[in-house]
Structure formats: structure tokens, C-alpha cells
Design a protein around this motif. Structure first.
Motif, short mmCIF file in Angstrom:
data_model
loop_
_atom_site.label_atom_id
_atom_site.label_comp_id
_atom_site.label_asym_id
_atom_site.label_seq_id
_atom_site.Cartn_x
_atom_site.Cartn_y
_atom_site.Cartn_z
N SER A 1 -28.99 -27.45 -6.03
CA SER A 1 -30.20 -27.64 -6.83
C SER A 1 -29.87 -28.22 -8.21
O SER A 1 -30.63 -29.03 -8.73
N TYR A 2 -28.76 -27.80 -8.79
CA TYR A 2 -28.37 -28.36 -10.08
C TYR A 2 -28.06 -29.85 -9.95
O TYR A 2 -28.49 -30.64 -10.77
N SER B 1 -31.18 -31.87 -9.55
CA SER B 1 -31.97 -32.00 -10.77
C SER B 1 -31.37 -33.04 -11.71
O SER B 1 -32.09 -33.60 -12.54
N GLN B 2 -30.09 -33.30 -11.59
CA GLN B 2 -29.45 -34.29 -12.46
C GLN B 2 -29.74 -35.68 -11.97
O GLN B 2 -29.69 -36.66 -12.59
#
Length: 106
Positions: A101-102, A105-106
Motif C-alpha cells: 500500500s505504501y 501510494s507513491q
């Protein structure tokens, strides 16, 4: 890693050193080709790494079995296998999902 946590650094270091020396010798033989062995270049390095690590695993399993004298039966592995996999996924999937998820998101 288990040997290190049990205070058995000597066994762990000796086996790791042996595996690394075996890997270096295997790399030289398989990358450049010696005698009847053809030069395999990058694939030779990969084959050498896999073989040396498998040999190290077998040595660790032998030393572990000799040290702790455990007798593991096939039935022991079958009974709790599904329960262990569910427990592993219940811990591993949320942890992996956080990194995914990180990155998304980037």
C-alpha cells in the motif's frame, strides 16, 4: 539463525565459512569453465550459489539432528500444517500489505 540464538556461534560460523568457500570454488569452476565443465558465466554463478547453499542446508540439518536428537515423523508435519499456514498468513499478509500500500501510494 537458530544456532546463533542458542549460543552455538561456532557451528554456525564454521558451516557458513565452508559454504562460502564452496561457493567461491564453484563460482570459479562454473563461470570460467575448468576441464570438461563448460563456461556458464552468470548461470554458473547462480548454479554454484544454489548448490553450495543446499549443501549448507543439508549440513545444518545433519548437525541439528545430531545435536538435538529429534525424531520428526511425517504424521507430525501433516497434522498441524494447515493451522501453521493459516497462522503464518495471518501475520505475513498484513505486514506485506503495508509495504504494498505504501508503494502504491507513491
Amino acid at each position: 539463525m537458530m544456532y546463533r540464538t542458542q549460543g552455538m556461534m561456532k557451528q554456525s560460523m564454521l558451516i557458513t565459512t565452508f559454504v562460502n568457500i564452496l561457493n567461491i570454488i564453484g563460482n570459479y569452476c562454473l563461470i570460467f569453465g575448468i576441464g570438461p565443465i563448460p563456461a556458464l558465466h552468470v548461470m554458473g554463478a547462480a548454479i554454484s550459489s544454489v548448490i553450495s547453499r543446499c549443501i549448507g542446508l543439508l549440513i545444518l540439518m545433519f548437525v541439528f539432528h545430531k545435536q538435538y536428537k529429534l525424531d520428526i515423523q511425517k504424521e507430525d508435519m501433516k497434522n498441524d500444517w494447515i493451522k501453521q499456514v493459516k497462522l503464518l498468513f495471518s501475520i505475513g499478509l498484513p505486514a506485506a500489505g503495508e509495504g504494498v500500500s505504501y508503494n502504491l501510494s507513491q
